[in-house]
Write a protein that holds these residues in place. Structure first.
Motif, PDB file in Angstrom:
ATOM      1  N   LYS A 320     -27.865   1.792  43.336  1.00 34.70           N
ATOM      2  CA  LYS A 320     -27.373   1.833  41.965  1.00 34.70           C
ATOM      3  C   LYS A 320     -28.022   2.962  41.174  1.00 34.70           C
ATOM      4  O   LYS A 320     -27.371   3.641  40.368  1.00 34.70           O
ATOM      5  CB  LYS A 320     -27.627   0.484  41.280  1.00 34.70           C
ATOM      6  N   SER A 321     -29.302   3.206  41.406  1.00 31.42           N
ATOM      7  CA  SER A 321     -29.994   4.262  40.669  1.00 31.42           C
ATOM      8  C   SER A 321     -29.498   5.651  41.053  1.00 31.42           C
ATOM      9  O   SER A 321     -29.674   6.606  40.281  1.00 31.42           O
ATOM     10  CB  SER A 321     -31.503   4.173  40.909  1.00 31.42           C
ATOM     11  N   MET A 322     -28.903   5.774  42.231  1.00 26.67           N
ATOM     12  CA  MET A 322     -28.376   7.078  42.656  1.00 26.67           C
ATOM     13  C   MET A 322     -27.161   7.494  41.836  1.00 26.67           C
ATOM     14  O   MET A 322     -26.877   8.684  41.692  1.00 26.67           O
ATOM     15  CB  MET A 322     -27.996   7.031  44.138  1.00 26.67           C
ATOM     16  N   GLY A 323     -26.413   6.508  41.342  1.00 24.29           N
ATOM     17  CA  GLY A 323     -25.187   6.815  40.609  1.00 24.29           C
ATOM     18  C   GLY A 323     -23.984   6.791  41.525  1.00 24.29           C
ATOM     19  O   GLY A 323     -24.006   7.347  42.631  1.00 24.29           O
ATOM     20  N   TYR A 324     -22.934   6.138  41.043  1.00 21.72           N
ATOM     21  CA  TYR A 324     -21.726   5.989  41.859  1.00 21.72           C
ATOM     22  C   TYR A 324     -21.154   7.356  42.246  1.00 21.72           C
ATOM     23  O   TYR A 324     -20.886   8.202  41.392  1.00 21.72           O
ATOM     24  CB  TYR A 324     -20.681   5.172  41.109  1.00 21.72           C
ATOM     25  N   ASN A 325     -20.972   7.568  43.538  1.00 26.25           N
ATOM     26  CA  ASN A 325     -20.373   8.783  44.112  1.00 26.25           C
ATOM     27  C   ASN A 325     -21.098  10.065  43.722  1.00 26.25           C
ATOM     28  O   ASN A 325     -20.502  11.150  43.705  1.00 26.25           O
ATOM     29  CB  ASN A 325     -18.889   8.882  43.762  1.00 26.25           C
ATOM     30  N   SER A 326     -22.387   9.970  43.409  1.00 27.72           N
ATOM     31  CA  SER A 326     -23.195  11.183  43.276  1.00 27.72           C
ATOM     32  C   SER A 326     -23.375  11.797  44.654  1.00 27.72           C
ATOM     33  O   SER A 326     -23.148  11.140  45.688  1.00 27.72           O
ATOM     34  CB  SER A 326     -24.560  10.841  42.679  1.00 27.72           C
ATOM     35  N   SER A 327     -23.799  13.037  44.710  1.00 24.98           N
ATOM     36  CA  SER A 327     -23.998  13.674  46.013  1.00 24.98           C
ATOM     37  C   SER A 327     -25.083  12.941  46.804  1.00 24.98           C
ATOM     38  O   SER A 327     -24.999  12.819  48.035  1.00 24.98           O
ATOM     39  CB  SER A 327     -24.370  15.146  45.840  1.00 24.98           C
ATOM     40  N   ARG A 328     -26.086  12.439  46.117  1.00 21.71           N
ATOM     41  CA  ARG A 328     -27.153  11.697  46.805  1.00 21.71           C
ATOM     42  C   ARG A 328     -26.613  10.388  47.379  1.00 21.71           C
ATOM     43  O   ARG A 328     -26.948  10.005  48.503  1.00 21.71           O
ATOM     44  CB  ARG A 328     -28.286  11.421  45.819  1.00 21.71           C
ATOM     45  N   TYR A 329     -25.781   9.706  46.610  1.00 25.65           N
ATOM     46  CA  TYR A 329     -25.173   8.446  47.069  1.00 25.65           C
ATOM     47  C   TYR A 329     -24.269   8.693  48.270  1.00 25.65           C
ATOM     48  O   TYR A 329     -24.371   8.006  49.303  1.00 25.65           O
ATOM     49  CB  TYR A 329     -24.382   7.830  45.916  1.00 25.65           C
ATOM     50  N   VAL A 330     -23.385   9.677  48.166  1.00 24.05           N
ATOM     51  CA  VAL A 330     -22.467   9.987  49.266  1.00 24.05           C
ATOM     52  C   VAL A 330     -23.250  10.378  50.516  1.00 24.05           C
ATOM     53  O   VAL A 330     -22.955   9.909  51.628  1.00 24.05           O
ATOM     54  CB  VAL A 330     -21.493  11.108  48.865  1.00 24.05           C
ATOM     55  N   HIS A 331     -24.249  11.218  50.341  1.00 25.49           N
ATOM     56  CA  HIS A 331     -25.044  11.666  51.491  1.00 25.49           C
ATOM     57  C   HIS A 331     -25.756  10.493  52.160  1.00 25.49           C
ATOM     58  O   HIS A 331     -25.759  10.381  53.396  1.00 25.49           O
ATOM     59  CB  HIS A 331     -26.067  12.708  51.030  1.00 25.49           C
ATOM     60  N   THR A 332     -26.331   9.610  51.362  1.00 22.56           N
ATOM     61  CA  THR A 332     -27.058   8.463  51.932  1.00 22.56           C
ATOM     62  C   THR A 332     -26.120   7.572  52.726  1.00 22.56           C
ATOM     63  O   THR A 332     -26.414   7.192  53.872  1.00 22.56           O
ATOM     64  CB  THR A 332     -27.741   7.660  50.813  1.00 22.56           C
ATOM     65  N   LEU A 333     -24.994   7.220  52.139  1.00 21.39           N
ATOM     66  CA  LEU A 333     -24.032   6.368  52.850  1.00 21.39           C
ATOM     67  C   LEU A 333     -23.516   7.049  54.103  1.00 21.39           C
ATOM     68  O   LEU A 333     -23.372   6.425  55.153  1.00 21.39           O
ATOM     69  CB  LEU A 333     -22.865   5.992  51.931  1.00 21.39           C
ATOM     70  N   TYR A 334     -23.221   8.338  54.003  1.00 21.10           N
ATOM     71  CA  TYR A 334     -22.697   9.085  55.144  1.00 21.10           C
ATOM     72  C   TYR A 334     -23.691   9.038  56.308  1.00 21.10           C
ATOM     73  O   TYR A 334     -23.312   8.752  57.452  1.00 21.10           O
ATOM     74  CB  TYR A 334     -22.429  10.522  54.718  1.00 21.10           C
ATOM     75  N   ALA A 569     -10.570  13.942  42.926  1.00 31.69           N
ATOM     76  CA  ALA A 569     -11.198  13.796  41.617  1.00 31.69           C
ATOM     77  C   ALA A 569     -12.686  14.132  41.632  1.00 31.69           C
ATOM     78  O   ALA A 569     -13.318  14.201  40.568  1.00 31.69           O
ATOM     79  CB  ALA A 569     -11.006  12.371  41.105  1.00 31.69           C
ATOM     80  N   MET A 570     -13.264  14.341  42.796  1.00 32.52           N
ATOM     81  CA  MET A 570     -14.702  14.621  42.876  1.00 32.52           C
ATOM     82  C   MET A 570     -15.019  15.908  42.120  1.00 32.52           C
ATOM     83  O   MET A 570     -14.388  16.944  42.359  1.00 32.52           O
ATOM     84  CB  MET A 570     -15.135  14.753  44.335  1.00 32.52           C
ATOM     85  N   PRO A 571     -15.989  15.898  41.198  1.00 30.04           N
ATOM     86  CA  PRO A 571     -16.263  17.092  40.383  1.00 30.04           C
ATOM     87  C   PRO A 571     -16.827  18.247  41.205  1.00 30.04           C
ATOM     88  O   PRO A 571     -17.413  18.052  42.277  1.00 30.04           O
ATOM     89  CB  PRO A 571     -17.273  16.594  39.347  1.00 30.04           C
ATOM     90  N   ALA A 572     -16.689  19.448  40.658  1.00 34.50           N
ATOM     91  CA  ALA A 572     -17.060  20.673  41.370  1.00 34.50           C
ATOM     92  C   ALA A 572     -18.535  20.699  41.731  1.00 34.50           C
ATOM     93  O   ALA A 572     -18.912  21.166  42.818  1.00 34.50           O
ATOM     94  CB  ALA A 572     -16.691  21.892  40.519  1.00 34.50           C
ATOM     95  N   TRP A 573     -19.408  20.225  40.822  1.00 33.61           N
ATOM     96  CA  TRP A 573     -20.847  20.286  41.116  1.00 33.61           C
ATOM     97  C   TRP A 573     -21.236  19.376  42.273  1.00 33.61           C
ATOM     98  O   TRP A 573     -22.105  19.712  43.068  1.00 33.61           O
ATOM     99  CB  TRP A 573     -21.663  19.990  39.868  1.00 33.61           C
ATOM    100  N   THR A 574     -20.551  18.223  42.399  1.00 33.33           N
ATOM    101  CA  THR A 574     -20.830  17.327  43.519  1.00 33.33           C
ATOM    102  C   THR A 574     -20.333  17.955  44.820  1.00 33.33           C
ATOM    103  O   THR A 574     -21.005  17.876  45.860  1.00 33.33           O
ATOM    104  CB  THR A 574     -20.167  15.963  43.290  1.00 33.33           C
ATOM    105  N   ARG A 575     -19.179  18.574  44.764  1.00 34.21           N
ATOM    106  CA  ARG A 575     -18.657  19.275  45.948  1.00 34.21           C
ATOM    107  C   ARG A 575     -19.647  20.350  46.408  1.00 34.21           C
ATOM    108  O   ARG A 575     -19.926  20.481  47.605  1.00 34.21           O
ATOM    109  CB  ARG A 575     -17.311  19.932  45.627  1.00 34.21           C
ATOM    110  N   LYS A 576     -20.152  21.106  45.453  1.00 36.98           N
ATOM    111  CA  LYS A 576     -21.085  22.182  45.792  1.00 36.98           C
ATOM    112  C   LYS A 576     -22.348  21.624  46.429  1.00 36.98           C
ATOM    113  O   LYS A 576     -22.829  22.144  47.448  1.00 36.98           O
ATOM    114  CB  LYS A 576     -21.422  22.978  44.531  1.00 36.98           C
ATOM    115  N   GLU A 577     -22.888  20.564  45.858  1.00 39.36           N
ATOM    116  CA  GLU A 577     -24.129  19.977  46.391  1.00 39.36           C
ATOM    117  C   GLU A 577     -23.915  19.435  47.803  1.00 39.36           C
ATOM    118  O   GLU A 577     -24.792  19.572  48.660  1.00 39.36           O
ATOM    119  CB  GLU A 577     -24.607  18.862  45.464  1.00 39.36           C
TER     120      GLU A 577
END
Length: 622
Positions: A320-334, A569-577
């Motif tokens: 939850k602290s990572m933030g929904y669909n943040s790059s950190r969240y996506v990376h961890t789940l992946y 819908a994923m924002p550009a900064w998350t895509r870049k990260e």
């Protein structure tokens, strides 16, 4: 410019608010589909007509098992994602015992289906389509067993909607176009050509959208099953015994004989003996806990334990602290899912055959903690490998040599930069459907049936389309020593219904279609509700992501290391990260499902139904 900026700010705020809407459930949040609400019963599946079939049974007094069987029968008659010759996997919550049980109605490899047989034909895997792709039919047995053991109605009552469909229903464009696109293959099989190509010889040989599609042979097969039940009742048999009389006619009588004959005529291997000795299994499901919630999945002949392994690992992170669909969240789940899927690819198989899968070790919390030590928080591991769960069972891994060389003999890796995505994604997301049902008495049913989809090889004059599930076996033990094809064995399949209990009561019943992506999207749906407080409908629609790094279960079993599908819908900064972490990105407008789910609101005494915002999935509640 100012107007656009204000609009974007408002949209961003709305999205954030929707994530936490369940915590503030009086705040009005708009989803693309409205949530379903019900007090007495709920029926959700992949086809509107099939959901109506479930509602018809409920309104006649049936329970959730009766309704689920009616929906299963209807979807099996509508061809888009499965047929009567396919397979059925189900979880059922029994309110009388307060236990979850599993229905294993997966067909098996027929006589003669050995690794050497397929290798002699120059194959690296069993074929994707045709009679040699067929396991023995499982769906009829699964339906009949569920109905006999846990339902209340007669087979005649439950099959009535499906039989009306077989007499003729207005076929949807999606199915009709699938027939047209697959007609070259369909023409190889005479019984399929007779059923599907209603305009043979014309430019368009498939039915038109909305055309009344008639299946006389299938109707005849269903009538034979009902007749067997009727005859048994006339002889004084009980409801349960009469339903099993229909079971025997399908698997040991004239229907079985024609299925075997028709299959062999077209080059398949299924024998009458294969049909007669196959049986449905009522099993104990596998379970783990996530923050006190019990999550149930089918055994390791499915990919279901992947979700359990994933949750065991994720429990060690503050998601939850990572933030929904943040790059950190996506990376961890992946990364976590890749660890679980690598274990799936090497260790999962039919527990009825040796060697014994190390499931105790794979599902231990200690093993999960050991696995996550491998995660690099900054970069994707494109060479993730299976772990060694045997020490967590106090055993020595008998396959250390295979484990060390794992991947060397497997299918080619997809070069995501150069190769076309279409065939890979078609195999990766090969369709099925899902069935969810619940009633006021407390019965809950979650089913992920599949097999026999278009283009399907129909077995003789039965109208029954054969499964294509043989392709999920491997022929080389270096890939997976637990999933090498042999007669009588069930392949390790992708099909994976889900159920969760909280405080000893049903909490969620959920499932989705589409091949290897099933459990990874079901995990995200579950976390959407449990970690981020979404309503069930929000959770089904929320943008998800997909990893393509596991070996596919279909076709040539390839994989795309680092392949990551994001929502547009994923924002550009998350895509870049994420790109900086080594991912090869692609995008889809909708990524969440289709997921079908029922949430149980015990505080208010009601049920919430959710269904993703794409596909034809939806339901009815009362």
């Amino acid at each position: 410019m100012r107007t656009k900026l204000l609009l974007l700010t408002f949209v961003g705020m709305s999205l954030r608010m929707s994530v936490f809407a369940q915590s503030f459930n009086n705040f009005p949040v708009t989803t693309q589909k409205p949530p379903l609400h019900a007090k007495h019963w709920m029926a959700i599946t992949g086809k509107p007509l099939a959901a109506t079939a479930g509602a018809m049974v409920f309104t006649k007094g049936g329970n959730a098992v009766d309704a689920a069987c009616a929906m299963l029968a209807a979807t099996s008659t509508m061809w888009d994602v499965l047929s009567w010759g396919g397979e059925t996997q189900a979880l059922i919550y029994n309110p009388k015992t307060k236990k979850v049980i599993a229905i294993n109605a997966m067909g098996v490899a027929p006589t003669g289906a050995t690794a050497d047989f397929f290798k002699s034909k120059g194959m690296k895997y069993p074929p994707e389509y045709g009679p040699l792709a067929a396991t023995t039919p499982g769906t009829p047995g699964g339906l009949l067993t569920m109905l006999a053991e846990y339902g209340t109605m007669s087979l005649k009552e439950v099959l009535a909607p499906a039989m009306q469909l077989a007499e003729g229903y207005p076929i949807e464009a999606q199915t009709a176009n699938s027939i047209e696109n697959g007609k070259a293959m369909i023409k190889q099989w005479p019984y399929s050509k007779k059923v599907f190509l209603t305009h043979s010889g014309q430019k368009r040989e498939a039915p038109d959208a909305g055309e009344i599609f008639v299946q006389k042979d299938l109707h005849g097969t269903l009538q034979k099953m009902v007749d067997a039940e009727t005859d048994a009742l006339k002889k004084g048999k009980t409801r349960k015994e009469a339903i099993y009389a229909a079971y025997d006619r399908f698997y040991k009588g004239d229907i079985a004989k024609e299925i075997a004959r028709g299959c062999q005529e077209q080059g398949g291997l299924i024998t009458e003996q294969d049909m007669a000795i196959w049986k449905v299994k009522i099993e104990e499901p596998l379970m783990t806990t996530y923050k006190g919630i019990e999550v149930y999945k089918m055994q390791q002949w499915t990919q279901g334990p992947v979700m359990l392994q994933t949750l065991n690992m994720l429990e060690n992170f503050d998601l939850k602290s990572m933030g929904y669909n943040s790059s950190r969240y996506v990376h961890t789940l992946y990364q976590v899912m890749n660890l679980a899927f690598a274990d799936r690819d090497f260790y999962y198989g039919d527990p009825a055959f040796g060697p014994e899968e190390p499931m105790k070790g794979l599902l231990s919390k200690e093993y999960a903690k050991e696995r996550i030590k491998l995660i690099n928080p900054e970069m994707n591991d494109a060479d993730v490998r299976p772990g060694d769960p045997y020490p967590f069972e106090n055993k020595i891994n008998p396959y250390q040599n295979l484990l060390q060389n794992w991947g060397n003999s497997q299918a080619s890796l997809l070069n995501w930069e150069k190769d076309k995505e279409e065939k890979f994604l078609e195999d990766f997301t090969a369709g099925t459907t899902s069935v969810e049902a619940a009633d006021a008495e407390g019965w809950v049913v979650s089913i992920t049936p599949s097999g026999g989809w278009v283009p399907a090889c129909i077995a003789g004059n039965t109208g029954v389309g054969l499964s294509q599930r043989m392709q999920s076996f491997v022929l080389d033990e270096r890939e997976n020593p637990f999933n090498v094809v042999e007669p009588g064995k069930r392949p390790r399949v992708t099909l994976t219904p889900s159920m969760a209990l909280k405080d000893g009561k049903p909490f969620l019943s959920f499932a989705k279609q589409a091949g290897d992506e099933q459990d990874q999207l079901l995990v995200q749906f579950f976390l959407n509700m449990v970690e981020f407080g979404m309503t069930v409908q929000e959770a089904t629609e929320a943008p998800s992501f997909k990893t393509l790094q596991m070996y596919g279960s279909f076709g040539d079993h390839s994989k795309a290391p680092g392949g990551l599908i994001l929502n547009e819908a994923m924002p550009a900064w998350t895509r870049k990260e994420l790109a900086q972490k080594g991912y090869k990105l692609s995008y889809q407008p909708r990524t969440s499902g289709p997921i079908n789910a029922i949430y149980f609101d015990w505080i208010r005494g009601s049920m919430w139904g959710g269904s993703s915002n794409h596909g034809e999935d939806y339901g009815i509640g009362w």
